[in-house]
Design a protein around this motif. Structure first.
Motif, mmCIF file in Angstrom:
data_model
loop_
_atom_site.group_PDB
_atom_site.id
_atom_site.type_symbol
_atom_site.label_atom_id
_atom_site.label_comp_id
_atom_site.label_asym_id
_atom_site.label_seq_id
_atom_site.Cartn_x
_atom_site.Cartn_y
_atom_site.Cartn_z
ATOM 1 N N PRO A 171 18.735 40.566 -55.274
ATOM 2 C CA PRO A 171 17.427 41.224 -55.075
ATOM 3 C C PRO A 171 16.975 41.041 -53.623
ATOM 4 O O PRO A 171 17.186 40.013 -53.028
ATOM 5 C CB PRO A 171 16.487 40.513 -56.038
ATOM 6 C CG PRO A 171 17.197 39.296 -56.473
ATOM 7 C CD PRO A 171 18.648 39.452 -56.140
ATOM 8 N N GLU A 172 16.379 42.068 -53.127
ATOM 9 C CA GLU A 172 15.911 42.003 -51.745
ATOM 10 C C GLU A 172 14.571 41.260 -51.702
ATOM 11 O O GLU A 172 13.734 41.425 -52.583
ATOM 12 C CB GLU A 172 15.759 43.408 -51.196
ATOM 13 C CG GLU A 172 17.102 44.099 -51.138
ATOM 14 C CD GLU A 172 17.116 45.209 -50.145
ATOM 15 O OE1 GLU A 172 16.249 45.283 -49.286
ATOM 16 O OE2 GLU A 172 18.021 46.033 -50.268
ATOM 17 N N PRO A 173 14.416 40.397 -50.705
ATOM 18 C CA PRO A 173 13.137 39.674 -50.619
ATOM 19 C C PRO A 173 11.985 40.631 -50.352
ATOM 20 O O PRO A 173 12.133 41.627 -49.651
ATOM 21 C CB PRO A 173 13.328 38.712 -49.452
ATOM 22 C CG PRO A 173 14.565 39.142 -48.750
ATOM 23 C CD PRO A 173 15.308 40.067 -49.647
ATOM 24 N N GLU A 174 10.863 40.266 -50.887
ATOM 25 C CA GLU A 174 9.705 41.146 -50.710
ATOM 26 C C GLU A 174 8.889 40.807 -49.539
ATOM 27 O O GLU A 174 8.731 39.855 -48.964
ATOM 28 C CB GLU A 174 8.810 41.067 -51.953
ATOM 29 C CG GLU A 174 9.508 41.698 -53.093
ATOM 30 C CD GLU A 174 8.652 41.587 -54.341
ATOM 31 O OE1 GLU A 174 7.450 41.451 -54.266
ATOM 32 O OE2 GLU A 174 9.254 41.641 -55.393
#
Length: 174
Positions: A171-174
């Motif tokens: 998951p890509e960091p927010e």
């Protein structure tokens, strides 16, 4: 069998004390001199495979049976290259009759067995691995897969490995 029975009874009589050793030795002396010698010749034992029909029985002039129009001598070389033992069934058929039915247990690691040659118009190969899964089989038919005297190799191999699952993206960091 008769000799065994007499020997057994004599041993039993001596063991139970029903006679003395001298009486027993007298009994043995009364037997014919050739009693304990094996026969000069034993007739050979003839064994017939119940699954086998001779090709002459099929191709003969019996009007009740159709004469096959096309067949050839077929030799199957079965090779187990898999990592499991495989139970193999091979049927060689001529004119609709099983000429040979062979059951083999091939150990893993390149075991090779030749079956035949037999006059056949159809050859069917099937197998089951030691873990119970069926193997891909094959059918060889005269005119399609063979047309004259033939030797074929049939390999049992491990099933292909399932494809690796797609990696789950991070998951890509927010």
């Amino acid at each position: 069998m008769k000799r065994f029975a007499v020997t057994f009874v004599c041993s039993l009589v001596v063991a139970l004390g029903a006679c003395t050793e001298v009486e027993f030795l007298d009994f043995l002396a009364s037997l014919p001199p050739d009693f304990f010698t094996p026969p000069a010749s034993v007739p050979p034992l003839e064994v017939e495979d119940a699954q086998t029909v001779e090709p002459d029985d099929v191709v003969g002039e019996d009007p009740e049976r159709p004469t096959p129009l096309a067949a050839a001598s077929f030799l199957l070389r079965v090779i187990n290259n898999s990592s499991q033992t495989v139970d193999v069934t091979i049927r060689m058929i001529l004119g609709g009759l099983d000429i040979r039915t062979t059951f083999l247990r091939l150990e893993s690691g390149g075991t090779t067995v030749d079956v035949g040659p037999d006059l056949a118009d159809t050859v069917i190969v099937s197998g089951v691995r030691a873990d119970g899964t069926p193997t891909p089989g094959a059918t060889f038919e005269f005119g399609a897969q063979f047309t004259d005297d033939t030797t074929r190799d049939f390999f049992f191999s491990d099933p292909p490995s399932p494809p690796a699952p797609d990696p789950i993206p991070e998951p890509e960091p927010e």
